[in-house]
Motif scaffolding. Sequence first.
Motif, mmCIF file in Angstrom:
data_model
loop_
_atom_site.group_PDB
_atom_site.id
_atom_site.type_symbol
_atom_site.label_atom_id
_atom_site.label_comp_id
_atom_site.label_asym_id
_atom_site.label_seq_id
_atom_site.Cartn_x
_atom_site.Cartn_y
_atom_site.Cartn_z
ATOM 1 N N GLY A 228 0.807 -1.348 0.056
ATOM 2 C CA GLY A 228 -0.026 0.068 -0.177
ATOM 3 C C GLY A 228 0.920 1.218 -0.123
ATOM 4 N N GLY A 229 1.575 1.605 1.008
ATOM 5 C CA GLY A 229 2.150 2.778 1.306
ATOM 6 C C GLY A 229 3.174 3.408 0.173
ATOM 7 N N PHE A 230 2.894 4.377 -0.541
ATOM 8 C CA PHE A 230 3.783 4.991 -1.611
ATOM 9 C C PHE A 230 4.186 6.260 -1.320
ATOM 10 C CE2 PHE A 230 -0.644 5.852 -2.655
ATOM 11 C CZ PHE A 230 -0.637 7.261 -2.950
ATOM 12 N N THR A 231 4.002 6.858 -0.247
ATOM 13 C CA THR A 231 4.785 8.212 0.197
ATOM 14 C C THR A 231 5.320 7.952 1.586
ATOM 15 O OG1 THR A 231 2.797 9.207 1.724
ATOM 16 C CG2 THR A 231 2.549 9.446 -0.798
ATOM 17 N N PRO A 232 6.107 8.870 1.898
ATOM 18 C CA PRO A 232 6.974 8.676 3.311
ATOM 19 C C PRO A 232 5.914 9.107 4.514
ATOM 20 C CG PRO A 232 8.225 10.034 1.539
ATOM 21 C CD PRO A 232 6.966 9.905 0.826
ATOM 22 N N ALA A 233 4.734 9.317 3.982
ATOM 23 C CA ALA A 233 3.932 9.680 5.259
ATOM 24 C C ALA A 233 3.042 8.380 5.469
ATOM 25 C CB ALA A 233 2.978 10.807 5.052
ATOM 26 N N MET A 234 3.068 7.524 4.628
ATOM 27 C CA MET A 234 2.208 6.221 4.664
ATOM 28 C C MET A 234 2.915 4.921 5.372
ATOM 29 S SD MET A 234 0.543 6.513 1.127
ATOM 30 C CE MET A 234 -0.949 5.421 1.204
ATOM 31 N N ARG A 235 2.152 4.344 6.128
ATOM 32 C CA ARG A 235 2.646 3.078 7.101
ATOM 33 C C ARG A 235 1.834 2.104 6.935
ATOM 34 N NH1 ARG A 235 6.921 3.931 10.893
ATOM 35 N NH2 ARG A 235 7.541 1.653 10.540
ATOM 36 N N GLU A 236 2.072 0.864 6.738
ATOM 37 C CA GLU A 236 1.134 -0.421 7.007
ATOM 38 C C GLU A 236 1.800 -1.315 8.146
ATOM 39 O OE1 GLU A 236 -1.193 -1.216 3.067
ATOM 40 O OE2 GLU A 236 0.711 -1.908 2.726
ATOM 41 N N ALA A 237 3.211 -1.085 8.386
ATOM 42 C CA ALA A 237 3.831 -2.116 9.484
ATOM 43 C C ALA A 237 4.695 -1.030 10.325
ATOM 44 C CB ALA A 237 4.573 -3.214 8.830
ATOM 45 N N ASN A 238 5.018 -1.683 11.565
ATOM 46 C CA ASN A 238 5.752 -0.692 12.503
ATOM 47 C C ASN A 238 7.151 -0.855 12.349
ATOM 48 O OD1 ASN A 238 5.979 -2.906 13.940
ATOM 49 N ND2 ASN A 238 5.127 -2.227 15.971
ATOM 50 N N ASP A 239 7.737 0.011 13.371
ATOM 51 C CA ASP A 239 9.399 -0.348 13.070
ATOM 52 C C ASP A 239 9.918 -1.671 13.423
ATOM 53 O OD1 ASP A 239 9.640 2.346 12.569
ATOM 54 O OD2 ASP A 239 9.820 3.067 14.405
ATOM 55 N N GLU A 240 9.297 -2.329 14.322
ATOM 56 C CA GLU A 240 9.581 -3.719 14.789
ATOM 57 C C GLU A 240 9.380 -4.718 13.664
ATOM 58 O OE1 GLU A 240 8.251 -4.691 18.936
ATOM 59 O OE2 GLU A 240 9.182 -6.675 18.640
ATOM 60 N N ALA A 241 8.355 -4.399 12.793
ATOM 61 C CA ALA A 241 8.151 -5.321 11.962
ATOM 62 C C ALA A 241 9.405 -5.462 10.916
ATOM 63 C CB ALA A 241 7.040 -5.261 11.077
ATOM 64 N N VAL A 242 10.085 -4.277 10.765
ATOM 65 C CA VAL A 242 11.092 -4.091 9.699
ATOM 66 C C VAL A 242 12.249 -4.589 10.424
ATOM 67 C CG1 VAL A 242 12.476 -2.298 8.671
ATOM 68 C CG2 VAL A 242 9.940 -1.912 8.479
ATOM 69 N N GLN A 243 12.472 -4.051 11.708
ATOM 70 C CA GLN A 243 13.717 -4.527 12.460
ATOM 71 C C GLN A 243 13.765 -6.156 12.641
ATOM 72 O OE1 GLN A 243 12.963 -1.660 15.935
ATOM 73 N NE2 GLN A 243 15.228 -1.153 15.459
ATOM 74 N N ARG A 244 12.589 -6.867 12.623
ATOM 75 C CA ARG A 244 12.726 -8.333 13.062
ATOM 76 C C ARG A 244 13.021 -9.138 11.866
ATOM 77 N NH1 ARG A 244 8.161 -10.906 16.237
ATOM 78 N NH2 ARG A 244 9.388 -12.803 16.232
ATOM 79 N N SER A 245 12.755 -8.219 10.589
ATOM 80 C CA SER A 245 12.703 -9.242 9.221
ATOM 81 C C SER A 245 14.044 -8.983 8.518
ATOM 82 C CB SER A 245 11.546 -8.590 8.560
ATOM 83 O OG SER A 245 10.347 -8.509 8.992
ATOM 84 N N SER A 246 14.092 -9.981 7.780
ATOM 85 C CA SER A 246 15.135 -9.841 6.579
ATOM 86 C C SER A 246 14.276 -9.236 5.285
ATOM 87 C CB SER A 246 15.214 -11.197 6.021
ATOM 88 O OG SER A 246 15.985 -11.962 6.922
ATOM 89 N N VAL A 247 14.790 -7.890 5.080
ATOM 90 C CA VAL A 247 14.080 -6.927 4.328
ATOM 91 C C VAL A 247 14.280 -6.897 2.885
ATOM 92 C CG1 VAL A 247 13.491 -4.402 4.135
ATOM 93 C CG2 VAL A 247 13.574 -5.405 6.239
ATOM 94 N N TYR A 248 13.477 -7.074 1.714
ATOM 95 C CA TYR A 248 13.305 -7.169 0.316
ATOM 96 C C TYR A 248 12.701 -6.105 -0.140
ATOM 97 C CZ TYR A 248 15.632 -11.423 1.198
ATOM 98 O OH TYR A 248 16.495 -12.534 1.714
ATOM 99 N N ILE A 249 13.030 -5.679 -1.232
ATOM 100 C CA ILE A 249 12.159 -4.361 -1.859
ATOM 101 C C ILE A 249 12.277 -4.803 -3.401
ATOM 102 C CG2 ILE A 249 12.916 -2.653 -0.181
ATOM 103 C CD1 ILE A 249 15.187 -1.865 -2.060
ATOM 104 N N ASP A 250 11.060 -4.045 -4.103
ATOM 105 C CA ASP A 250 10.907 -4.173 -5.541
ATOM 106 C C ASP A 250 12.013 -3.447 -6.264
ATOM 107 O OD1 ASP A 250 9.694 -1.936 -5.124
ATOM 108 O OD2 ASP A 250 8.133 -2.168 -6.563
ATOM 109 N N THR A 251 12.094 -2.218 -5.938
ATOM 110 C CA THR A 251 13.048 -1.341 -6.603
ATOM 111 C C THR A 251 13.814 -0.453 -5.495
ATOM 112 O OG1 THR A 251 11.771 0.257 -7.117
ATOM 113 C CG2 THR A 251 11.948 -1.317 -8.984
ATOM 114 N N ARG A 252 14.728 0.144 -5.869
ATOM 115 C CA ARG A 252 15.453 0.978 -4.778
ATOM 116 C C ARG A 252 14.680 2.267 -4.555
ATOM 117 N NH1 ARG A 252 19.807 -1.804 -2.544
ATOM 118 N NH2 ARG A 252 20.425 0.182 -1.619
ATOM 119 N N GLU A 253 13.655 2.631 -5.285
ATOM 120 C CA GLU A 253 12.880 3.784 -5.029
ATOM 121 C C GLU A 253 12.012 3.550 -3.656
ATOM 122 O OE1 GLU A 253 12.964 3.015 -8.706
ATOM 123 O OE2 GLU A 253 14.574 4.334 -8.688
ATOM 124 N N ALA A 254 11.872 2.203 -3.465
ATOM 125 C CA ALA A 254 11.116 1.814 -2.294
ATOM 126 C C ALA A 254 11.870 2.571 -0.978
ATOM 127 C CB ALA A 254 10.927 0.547 -1.944
#
Length: 323
Positions: A228-254
């Motif tokens: 969902g989120g496509f602007t820096p103001a949008m969020r779907e998951a919290n910081d801990e979700a990112v910190q606990r995960s191995s993170v992958y992205i579609d493109t560097r723009e993310a």
Amino acid sequence: MADAQIRILDAQATGEHLPFGELVATLRRAFAEGCVVPVRHHHTIANDGEPDATLLLMPAWHETHQSGRYLGIKIVTVFPGNTARNLPGLTSTYMLYDGRTGAQLALLDGNTITSRRTVAASALAADYLARKDARRLLVVGAGRVASLIPDAYRAVRPIEHIDIWDIDAANAARLVQNLERQGLKASVATDIEAAVRAADIISAATLATTPLIKGEWLRPGTHVDLIGGFTPAMREANDEAVQRSSVYIDTREALHEAGDLVQPIRAGLFSTDLVRATLDELCRSDVPARTSDSEITLYKAVGTALADLAAATMVYEASSIPG
Ligand SMILES: NC(=O)c1ccc[n+]([C@@H]2O[C@H](COP(=O)([O-])OP(=O)(O)OC[C@H]3O[C@@H](n4cnc5c(N)ncnc54)[C@H](O)[C@@H]3O)[C@@H](O)[C@H]2O)c1
């Protein structure tokens, strides 16, 4: 010399030529091969007495060495004032050209291209990142994109049960009814925490600006997909979700556009060098994907014109085959 005929495919015809199994395979090849994707153009258009409108242009084309070369552009208009007129705020058209001669080939429904390529790209990422035995899918959101998530994921994993959570429970109930009509096992999730804790895969496609998915709820082995989120103001998951995960992205723009990553990066809680890979790297098998059944993986997508071109090309070529 007579002008070449342009083929026009409306939403239904465009969608009919994009079944998810084949679309996932097409995107796998397209991400591995790559193409030219310039920065998208973004124009602001004043509209008397109404919020500004936006014209978004997303071009992409194959390189000279690529076979079956095409050039395409997605043209999107966003007119927020349309809500008051009871008209859709967003209109999207895809134009496909011969990449060698520039001759126009087809005009396709851009909304259908976007929504189907988006969930197919997420399913493709999940094919590398979700556990092979992932059976329980939680869909967060019940809008245009979210409603396609179950079908796309069923192309890559043996999904047996689908939970739907939406901020508007009536939307979730409508989507559950549609899935049940197709013979699928689905239920409305009233408690998002319990649904996250039970899920093997969580896929979110909402307009949320505050996190819906909390990292502390994720059990080992879960795959999280944030569409969902496509602007820096949008969020779907919290910081801990990112910190606990191995993170992958579609493109560097993310890393510059998506609040789910921009915000923890700005807060010093996550760093860009922790990103494991982009989707093209996964498709070229340049990098390891999931490494154990207990790893939590998270994929954040903002969309790319590469996927639009691949989907539009697939529609054009499929619609050229007689009967
Ligand atoms: N990553 C990509 O490539 C890509 C492509 C297309 C769309 N998207 C994004 O996906 C999202 C959904 O798009 P769509 O076309 O399905 O839109 P939609 O309007 O059809 O659906 C929006 C969904 O978000 C929910 N929602 C709205 N406000 C919310 C809030 N504050 N908190 C939680 N849920 C909320 C709605 O109930 C609905 O389920 C948008 O943000 C869109 O920009 C991303």
